[in-house]
Design a protein around this motif. Sequence first.
Motif, PDB file in Angstrom:
ATOM      1  N   PHE A  71       0.829  -1.209   0.000  1.00 43.93           N
ATOM      2  CA  PHE A  71       0.000   0.000   0.000  1.00 43.93           C
ATOM      3  C   PHE A  71       0.863   1.259   0.000  1.00 43.93           C
ATOM      4  CE2 PHE A  71      -2.796   3.200   2.115  1.00 43.93           C
ATOM      5  CZ  PHE A  71      -3.714   3.291   1.082  1.00 43.93           C
ATOM      6  N   GLY A  72       0.538   2.168  -0.919  1.00 44.53           N
ATOM      7  CA  GLY A  72       1.360   3.373  -1.079  1.00 44.53           C
ATOM      8  C   GLY A  72       0.758   4.626  -0.463  1.00 44.53           C
ATOM      9  N   GLY A  73      -0.443   4.563   0.080  1.00 43.42           N
ATOM     10  CA  GLY A  73      -1.099   5.759   0.620  1.00 43.42           C
ATOM     11  C   GLY A  73      -0.895   5.929   2.111  1.00 43.42           C
ATOM     12  N   VAL A  74      -1.875   6.563   2.742  1.00 41.82           N
ATOM     13  CA  VAL A  74      -1.805   6.788   4.191  1.00 41.82           C
ATOM     14  C   VAL A  74      -2.564   5.658   4.881  1.00 41.82           C
ATOM     15  CG1 VAL A  74      -2.418   8.345   6.072  1.00 41.82           C
ATOM     16  CG2 VAL A  74      -1.693   9.280   3.859  1.00 41.82           C
ATOM     17  N   SER A  75      -1.875   4.899   5.679  1.00 40.06           N
ATOM     18  CA  SER A  75      -2.536   3.805   6.411  1.00 40.06           C
ATOM     19  C   SER A  75      -1.606   3.357   7.523  1.00 40.06           C
ATOM     20  CB  SER A  75      -2.840   2.620   5.488  1.00 40.06           C
ATOM     21  OG  SER A  75      -1.721   1.761   5.388  1.00 40.06           O
ATOM     22  N   PRO A  76      -2.146   2.680   8.536  1.00 39.14           N
ATOM     23  CA  PRO A  76      -1.277   2.252   9.644  1.00 39.14           C
ATOM     24  C   PRO A  76      -0.107   1.385   9.171  1.00 39.14           C
ATOM     25  CG  PRO A  76      -3.587   1.923  10.199  1.00 39.14           C
ATOM     26  CD  PRO A  76      -3.553   2.345   8.769  1.00 39.14           C
ATOM     27  N   MET A  77      -0.350   0.463   8.257  1.00 33.72           N
ATOM     28  CA  MET A  77       0.729  -0.429   7.835  1.00 33.72           C
ATOM     29  C   MET A  77       1.740   0.282   6.933  1.00 33.72           C
ATOM     30  SD  MET A  77       0.363  -3.180   9.418  1.00 33.72           S
ATOM     31  CE  MET A  77      -0.503  -2.402  10.760  1.00 33.72           C
ATOM     32  N   ALA A  78       1.247   1.199   6.107  1.00 33.69           N
ATOM     33  CA  ALA A  78       2.180   1.957   5.259  1.00 33.69           C
ATOM     34  C   ALA A  78       3.071   2.822   6.151  1.00 33.69           C
ATOM     35  CB  ALA A  78       1.405   2.813   4.263  1.00 33.69           C
ATOM     36  N   GLU A  79       2.493   3.372   7.220  1.00 34.02           N
ATOM     37  CA  GLU A  79       3.292   4.196   8.143  1.00 34.02           C
ATOM     38  C   GLU A  79       4.321   3.351   8.883  1.00 34.02           C
ATOM     39  OE1 GLU A  79       0.629   6.497  10.583  1.00 34.02           O
ATOM     40  OE2 GLU A  79      -0.141   7.506   8.800  1.00 34.02           O
ATOM     41  N   LEU A  80       3.902   2.157   9.268  1.00 30.73           N
ATOM     42  CA  LEU A  80       4.831   1.262   9.966  1.00 30.73           C
ATOM     43  C   LEU A  80       6.011   0.905   9.042  1.00 30.73           C
ATOM     44  CD1 LEU A  80       5.311  -0.442  12.533  1.00 30.73           C
ATOM     45  CD2 LEU A  80       3.852  -2.221  11.552  1.00 30.73           C
ATOM     46  N   ARG A  81       5.697   0.658   7.809  1.00 31.44           N
ATOM     47  CA  ARG A  81       6.756   0.328   6.839  1.00 31.44           C
ATOM     48  C   ARG A  81       7.732   1.500   6.698  1.00 31.44           C
ATOM     49  NH1 ARG A  81       3.871  -0.003   2.146  1.00 31.44           N
ATOM     50  NH2 ARG A  81       4.513   2.128   1.697  1.00 31.44           N
ATOM     51  N   GLU A  82       7.169   2.702   6.629  1.00 30.33           N
ATOM     52  CA  GLU A  82       8.025   3.887   6.509  1.00 30.33           C
ATOM     53  C   GLU A  82       8.909   4.057   7.737  1.00 30.33           C
ATOM     54  OE1 GLU A  82       4.747   6.204   3.909  1.00 30.33           O
ATOM     55  OE2 GLU A  82       5.946   7.470   5.245  1.00 30.33           O
ATOM     56  N   GLU A  83       8.307   3.808   8.919  1.00 34.35           N
ATOM     57  CA  GLU A  83       9.109   3.886  10.168  1.00 34.35           C
ATOM     58  C   GLU A  83      10.280   2.913  10.110  1.00 34.35           C
ATOM     59  OE1 GLU A  83       6.651   3.018  13.606  1.00 34.35           O
ATOM     60  OE2 GLU A  83       5.284   4.629  13.001  1.00 34.35           O
ATOM     61  N   ASN A  84      10.075   1.795   9.421  1.00 32.58           N
ATOM     62  CA  ASN A  84      11.131   0.783   9.323  1.00 32.58           C
ATOM     63  C   ASN A  84      12.050   1.007   8.124  1.00 32.58           C
ATOM     64  OD1 ASN A  84      10.382  -0.569  11.657  1.00 32.58           O
ATOM     65  ND2 ASN A  84       8.836  -1.783  10.581  1.00 32.58           N
ATOM     66  N   GLY A  85      11.948   2.205   7.535  1.00 35.38           N
ATOM     67  CA  GLY A  85      12.955   2.603   6.553  1.00 35.38           C
ATOM     68  C   GLY A  85      12.582   2.389   5.107  1.00 35.38           C
ATOM     69  N   ARG A  86      11.347   2.012   4.835  1.00 35.16           N
ATOM     70  CA  ARG A  86      10.970   1.785   3.440  1.00 35.16           C
ATOM     71  C   ARG A  86       9.736   2.622   3.124  1.00 35.16           C
ATOM     72  NH1 ARG A  86      12.295  -0.976  -1.655  1.00 35.16           N
ATOM     73  NH2 ARG A  86      10.320  -0.758  -2.751  1.00 35.16           N
ATOM     74  N   GLU A  87       9.955   3.676   2.354  1.00 38.84           N
ATOM     75  CA  GLU A  87       8.837   4.564   2.068  1.00 38.84           C
ATOM     76  C   GLU A  87       7.928   3.999   0.969  1.00 38.84           C
ATOM     77  OE1 GLU A  87      10.030   8.583   1.130  1.00 38.84           O
ATOM     78  OE2 GLU A  87       7.972   8.990   0.464  1.00 38.84           O
ATOM     79  N   GLN A  88       8.553   3.609  -0.133  1.00 35.80           N
ATOM     80  CA  GLN A  88       7.772   3.114  -1.275  1.00 35.80           C
ATOM     81  C   GLN A  88       7.248   1.706  -1.019  1.00 35.80           C
ATOM     82  OE1 GLN A  88       6.897   4.803  -4.019  1.00 35.80           O
ATOM     83  NE2 GLN A  88       7.886   6.527  -2.961  1.00 35.80           N
ATOM     84  N   PRO A  89       6.034   1.429  -1.443  1.00 32.75           N
ATOM     85  CA  PRO A  89       5.570   0.035  -1.341  1.00 32.75           C
ATOM     86  C   PRO A  89       6.362  -0.833  -2.311  1.00 32.75           C
ATOM     87  CG  PRO A  89       4.011   1.360  -2.605  1.00 32.75           C
ATOM     88  CD  PRO A  89       5.051   2.312  -2.080  1.00 32.75           C
TER      89      PRO A  89
END
Length: 492
Positions: A143-161
């Motif tokens: 998922f590339g938008g705003v969502s809890p899992m997309a945010e978690l992924r970004e926190e872990n260093g990966r912005e792009q899905p």
Amino acid sequence: MSSVLNADTIKGKINKNIYGHFSEHLGRCIYEGIWVGEDSPIPNTNGIRNDVVDALKQIRVPVLRWPGGCFADEYHWKDGIGPRENRKRMINTHWGGVVENNHFGTHEFMELCAQIGCEPYINGNVGSGTVQEMSEWVEYLTFGGVSPMAELREENGREQPWSVTYFGVGNENWGCGGNMRPEYYADLYRQYQTYVRNYGDNRIHRIACGPNSDDYNWMDVLMREAARYMDSITLHYYTVPGTWGNKGPATGFSREEWFTTLEKALFMDELITKHSTIMDKYDPDQRIGLIVDEWGTWYDVEPGTNPGFLYQQNSLRDALVAGLTLNIFHKHCNRVRMANIAQTINVLQAVILTEGEKIALTPTYHVFDMYKVHQDAELLDLNLESGTYSAFGRSIPEVTGTASRDAEGKIHISLCNLNDESASTVTIDLRGISAASLTVTGTTLTSEELDAHNTFEQPDRIAPKPFDAFKTDGTHLVVELPSKSVTVLELV
Ligand code: AHR
């Protein structure tokens, strides 16, 4: 006895994913075989060993299945994200009872696929996981938008899905994945897959857990109850020379064990034929693929090794199993769209063995290297006539073979002579091409000993050699195949 190649008759397309692999958190497949960590003295890129990645790139691995296997239905993906030092340590109950530190998780797997240049095939947890957990994994990945899992992924260093196509909903749910009845799993499959969402442009290819070997009832029930919700269904079949309790050794086996192993490997043809017939009943247009996502030889483990690690040597016999099985997949390429040999490194019919920093490529590896010319090629009509290989009161075909034409117009013919005692002459009547102007070259893999294998001390004891035991007379190609050999010819 003359065989015929109709080079102007195309029977299908050999999906390159038939050359796929399977890597589980089992024994030394992931840990040591692939993942050594960033601080390891073994040369690595982001913790993944370079020699292994180079070797896998060489054979053009198209797709890699992970994290299991039985491990998949015990795996909770959130344990494998975030700072490694904080990740949960758990017991790998299925495989050796060792500590799993979760250092290799989603980000590391996607990095591995990027380094190899292959597609990921992720197997989700139905047996002990929830619908929410599976759904969130797909969201985290794609998922590339705003969502809890997309945010978690970004926190872990990966912005792009990431882009993920292949997603399996459970593994062996008739066994280690929950001991379910087909009717029950079919309902669960329908439920779980509903929440495996397509986000943005990402399109998931949903894969249902199919039968074990010849469990035709499982296939029938799944197709009847859930065909419209799946893109593919799996099949698992292992070649075990003896019984599950006494499988037989990987090397130092008898002539009869050679014969029995090849005879049992040939059973794959009957299995695919019968499962395809059931699939045809519910899916006559062949929309749904059959994915043989676990196949290969399964022997007794090497003496002195952890029985839960499934570590076995790999010999010329395995090369023949690989060659004949890939020929079977080619033949069924209209239904079989992916296959994943079990398993890539240090487990079962591995293509690579490692010991510390040492590496050895197995005879099976060499077959994948020789056969890679068939990836995404057109399957040609080859009617092979060979004698039978008779021993121990039983008979099997002496030679198996398939032919394909690649995008550049080159024709490749892969031939396996299963007979351990005699060479086999194959005469192919070449139709639809001008044999007079052909240039033919070849490569073969063979050895004197039935159990010829590579070791860390002698990594090149068995390797492919140039092959020229053939002649053309304008209309025929006559090939003298050595006993117990795998040969690939190129016709240009
Ligand atoms: O490949 C080893 C195991 O065999 C897998 O974990 C399981 O799916 C199968 O039974």
